[in-house]
Design a protein around this motif. Structure first.
Motif, PDB file in Angstrom:
ATOM      1  N   ILE A 135      -4.412   1.029  -9.589  1.00 25.19           N
ATOM      2  CA  ILE A 135      -5.025   1.546  -8.364  1.00 25.19           C
ATOM      3  C   ILE A 135      -6.532   1.323  -8.456  1.00 25.19           C
ATOM      4  O   ILE A 135      -7.203   1.870  -9.327  1.00 25.19           O
ATOM      5  CB  ILE A 135      -4.733   3.045  -8.168  1.00 25.19           C
ATOM      6  CG1 ILE A 135      -3.232   3.307  -8.228  1.00 25.19           C
ATOM      7  CG2 ILE A 135      -5.310   3.533  -6.840  1.00 25.19           C
ATOM      8  CD1 ILE A 135      -2.889   4.788  -8.254  1.00 25.19           C
ATOM      9  N   LEU A 184     -16.731   7.175  -4.242  1.00 24.86           N
ATOM     10  CA  LEU A 184     -15.529   6.487  -4.687  1.00 24.86           C
ATOM     11  C   LEU A 184     -14.344   7.165  -4.036  1.00 24.86           C
ATOM     12  O   LEU A 184     -14.231   8.378  -4.045  1.00 24.86           O
ATOM     13  CB  LEU A 184     -15.378   6.554  -6.207  1.00 24.86           C
ATOM     14  CG  LEU A 184     -16.406   5.796  -7.036  1.00 24.86           C
ATOM     15  CD1 LEU A 184     -16.132   6.033  -8.511  1.00 24.86           C
ATOM     16  CD2 LEU A 184     -16.339   4.312  -6.741  1.00 24.86           C
ATOM     17  N   THR A 185     -13.447   6.346  -3.447  1.00 23.94           N
ATOM     18  CA  THR A 185     -12.307   6.950  -2.792  1.00 23.94           C
ATOM     19  C   THR A 185     -11.385   7.584  -3.817  1.00 23.94           C
ATOM     20  O   THR A 185     -11.265   7.133  -4.934  1.00 23.94           O
ATOM     21  CB  THR A 185     -11.511   5.901  -2.000  1.00 23.94           C
ATOM     22  OG1 THR A 185     -11.258   4.785  -2.856  1.00 23.94           O
ATOM     23  CG2 THR A 185     -12.286   5.464  -0.795  1.00 23.94           C
ATOM     24  N   GLU A 186     -10.712   8.649  -3.407  1.00 21.36           N
ATOM     25  CA  GLU A 186      -9.802   9.371  -4.295  1.00 21.36           C
ATOM     26  C   GLU A 186      -8.511   8.564  -4.455  1.00 21.36           C
ATOM     27  O   GLU A 186      -7.813   8.309  -3.480  1.00 21.36           O
ATOM     28  CB  GLU A 186      -9.494  10.742  -3.684  1.00 21.36           C
ATOM     29  CG  GLU A 186      -8.429  11.504  -4.406  1.00 21.36           C
ATOM     30  CD  GLU A 186      -8.805  11.731  -5.842  1.00 21.36           C
ATOM     31  OE1 GLU A 186      -7.971  11.411  -6.716  1.00 21.36           O
ATOM     32  OE2 GLU A 186      -9.935  12.201  -6.093  1.00 21.36           O
ATOM     33  N   PRO A 187      -8.185   8.107  -5.668  1.00 25.70           N
ATOM     34  CA  PRO A 187      -7.081   7.167  -5.838  1.00 25.70           C
ATOM     35  C   PRO A 187      -5.702   7.795  -5.941  1.00 25.70           C
ATOM     36  O   PRO A 187      -4.761   7.123  -6.281  1.00 25.70           O
ATOM     37  CB  PRO A 187      -7.436   6.477  -7.163  1.00 25.70           C
ATOM     38  CG  PRO A 187      -8.118   7.538  -7.928  1.00 25.70           C
ATOM     39  CD  PRO A 187      -8.896   8.345  -6.914  1.00 25.70           C
ATOM     40  N   SER A 226     -10.268   1.722  -6.830  1.00 27.70           N
ATOM     41  CA  SER A 226     -10.958   2.655  -5.942  1.00 27.70           C
ATOM     42  C   SER A 226     -12.451   2.350  -5.981  1.00 27.70           C
ATOM     43  O   SER A 226     -13.142   2.702  -6.927  1.00 27.70           O
ATOM     44  CB  SER A 226     -10.694   4.092  -6.398  1.00 27.70           C
ATOM     45  OG  SER A 226     -11.427   5.009  -5.621  1.00 27.70           O
ATOM     46  N   SER A 227     -12.957   1.666  -4.936  1.00 23.20           N
ATOM     47  CA  SER A 227     -14.365   1.271  -4.964  1.00 23.20           C
ATOM     48  C   SER A 227     -14.885   1.006  -3.563  1.00 23.20           C
ATOM     49  O   SER A 227     -14.279   0.262  -2.791  1.00 23.20           O
ATOM     50  CB  SER A 227     -14.540   0.004  -5.810  1.00 23.20           C
ATOM     51  OG  SER A 227     -15.875  -0.457  -5.780  1.00 23.20           O
ATOM     52  N   TYR A 248     -11.873   0.100   4.613  1.00 21.17           N
ATOM     53  CA  TYR A 248     -12.641   1.321   4.325  1.00 21.17           C
ATOM     54  C   TYR A 248     -12.283   2.397   5.349  1.00 21.17           C
ATOM     55  O   TYR A 248     -11.993   3.550   4.996  1.00 21.17           O
ATOM     56  CB  TYR A 248     -14.128   0.999   4.380  1.00 21.17           C
ATOM     57  CG  TYR A 248     -15.078   2.169   4.185  1.00 21.17           C
ATOM     58  CD1 TYR A 248     -15.937   2.205   3.089  1.00 21.17           C
ATOM     59  CD2 TYR A 248     -15.161   3.217   5.100  1.00 21.17           C
ATOM     60  CE1 TYR A 248     -16.830   3.256   2.899  1.00 21.17           C
ATOM     61  CE2 TYR A 248     -16.031   4.271   4.922  1.00 21.17           C
ATOM     62  CZ  TYR A 248     -16.868   4.285   3.829  1.00 21.17           C
ATOM     63  OH  TYR A 248     -17.738   5.333   3.661  1.00 21.17           O
ATOM     64  N   ARG A 254     -13.395   2.874  -9.878  1.00 19.98           N
ATOM     65  CA  ARG A 254     -12.511   3.788 -10.604  1.00 19.98           C
ATOM     66  C   ARG A 254     -11.143   3.138 -10.680  1.00 19.98           C
ATOM     67  O   ARG A 254     -10.613   2.646  -9.677  1.00 19.98           O
ATOM     68  CB  ARG A 254     -12.428   5.139  -9.903  1.00 19.98           C
ATOM     69  CG  ARG A 254     -11.606   6.163 -10.701  1.00 19.98           C
ATOM     70  CD  ARG A 254     -11.592   7.525 -10.050  1.00 19.98           C
ATOM     71  NE  ARG A 254     -10.686   8.423 -10.765  1.00 19.98           N
ATOM     72  CZ  ARG A 254     -10.274   9.586 -10.298  1.00 19.98           C
ATOM     73  NH1 ARG A 254     -10.694  10.011  -9.134  1.00 19.98           N
ATOM     74  NH2 ARG A 254      -9.455  10.344 -10.992  1.00 19.98           N
ATOM     75  N   PHE A 282      -8.584   3.672   5.015  1.00 18.32           N
ATOM     76  CA  PHE A 282      -8.384   4.451   3.804  1.00 18.32           C
ATOM     77  C   PHE A 282      -9.035   5.826   3.927  1.00 18.32           C
ATOM     78  O   PHE A 282      -8.460   6.840   3.552  1.00 18.32           O
ATOM     79  CB  PHE A 282      -8.968   3.707   2.595  1.00 18.32           C
ATOM     80  CG  PHE A 282      -8.401   4.166   1.284  1.00 18.32           C
ATOM     81  CD1 PHE A 282      -7.303   3.536   0.722  1.00 18.32           C
ATOM     82  CD2 PHE A 282      -8.958   5.235   0.605  1.00 18.32           C
ATOM     83  CE1 PHE A 282      -6.773   3.952  -0.488  1.00 18.32           C
ATOM     84  CE2 PHE A 282      -8.443   5.658  -0.608  1.00 18.32           C
ATOM     85  CZ  PHE A 282      -7.338   5.012  -1.155  1.00 18.32           C
ATOM     86  N   GLY A 308      -4.787   0.901  -3.429  1.00 22.70           N
ATOM     87  CA  GLY A 308      -6.185   1.305  -3.295  1.00 22.70           C
ATOM     88  C   GLY A 308      -6.990   0.454  -2.344  1.00 22.70           C
ATOM     89  O   GLY A 308      -6.462  -0.208  -1.448  1.00 22.70           O
TER      90      GLY A 308
END
Length: 312
Positions: free
Chosen positions: A42, A279-282, A44-45, A262, A56, A265, A295
């Motif tokens: 996953i 950073l998005t929560e994965p 996450s960026s 973006y 992440r 998500f 992700g």
């Protein structure tokens, strides 16, 4: 006749035992009553100009009846610009319980160039994604109107409407993440009666009736917008200050111009009530622009404007 009968019984028992043996051998390949899914990486960026790229990286884990993730700390994460490898990201462990991230040491992305991220770890398929940073859209005007104040316990509540005008390009679909916050100056009184200020912090704004469900982030609210509503963006907001230890500063509006992955998500995260902090929560195992994984890897640009609370 007795011989024929004996042979018939022998044939019956042989057939019976053969059938039982066949059933026993079939037991191990019966489909289970739950889905077995190969774990995936996953990514996450979200990245922007003038900053290093942080990623992440976790992995999905399928368990009976549920799905979880675990942090991946020993992966090979590479950033490519065009056909050239620009940097291998190094892992930076988290502190105070925060997760670690992979980060570029010196490389800074720029607007308009296509970047590819590859992530490889033992036991997983190689996950990859492509994105670029869109050109920033400028905020033309930021206006506060209908400002009122009231006291609720120790708090002073500022209630107002915020209007945001920006130069939305015509004839193309555009996506934005409008981040809103209140500058606050914490202070304390010294033993001599002097006032000592302790630096500026950002405090989240909120909707008075909590109808604006997009506001989630402590320190910064997020409102997702597609194109521009006719007449601009108009939001009813409140800021809550404790005057015994805080002084209000300016209202800050950061307009992020973002890609469709973006935007989609972040909409999913906000519907699920999850925190978004750069950073998005994965924990959401959905794929938006990640191949052979989950992700999102998405660039964004921003334009920031500030406005005073009238009379303050």
């Amino acid at each position: 006749m007795r011989l024929i009968k004996h042979r018939a019984n022998w044939f019956f028992y042989c057939t019976l035992f053969s059938g039982l043996a066949l059933l026993a051998s079939c037991e191990e390949i019966i489909d289970p009553p739950f889905e077995i899914e190969r774990p995936k990486l996953i990514i996450s960026s979200n990245f922007s100009p003038d900053t290093t790229v942080s990623v992440r990286l976790t992995a999905s884990q399928s368990i009976v009846g549920e799905r979880s993730v675990r942090e991946i700390t020993n992966a090979n994460v590479t950033l490519i610009e065009g056909n050239e490898v620009v940097e291998k990201l190094h892992f930076v462990p988290g502190v105070n319980g925060e997760p670690g991230v992979y980060r570029t040491a010196s490389f800074i992305p720029v607007v308009g160039r296509l970047y590819t991220l590859h992530a490889a770890a033992d036991g997983y398929d190689v996950a990859s994604a492509q994105s670029s940073i869109p050109t920033s859209v400028e905020i033309k005007n930021l206006v506060i109107s209908n400002l009122t104040t009231m006291s609720i316990g120790e708090l002073r509540v500022y209630d107002f409407n915020l209007s945001v005008e920006y130069n939305d390009p015509d004839f193309i679909e555009n996506f934005y993440d409008l981040r809103l916050s209140q500058e606050v100056y914490p202070y304390r009184l010294t033993s001599t009666g002097d006032t000592m200020f302790m630096g500026t912090i950002a405090k989240s704004l909120m909707a008075p009736d909590e109808a604006l469900n997009d506001i989630r982030v402590a320190g910064q609210a997020s409102v997702l917008i597609k194109d521009k509503p006719e007449g601009g963006v108009n939001i009813h907001l409140q800021s809550r200050i404790n005057p015994s230890r805080e002084a209000p500063g300016k209202i800050v509006a950061e307009l992020r111009t973002v890609s469709r992955p973006y935007y989609d998500f972040q909409r999913l995260l906000q519907r699920e009530g999850q925190v978004f902090n750069g950073l998005t929560e994965p924990s959401v195992t959905s794929s938006f622009n990640v191949s052979s994984g989950y992700g999102v890897f998405a660039g964004f640009s921003q334009n920031t404007q500030k406005v005073n609370l009238a009379g303050y």
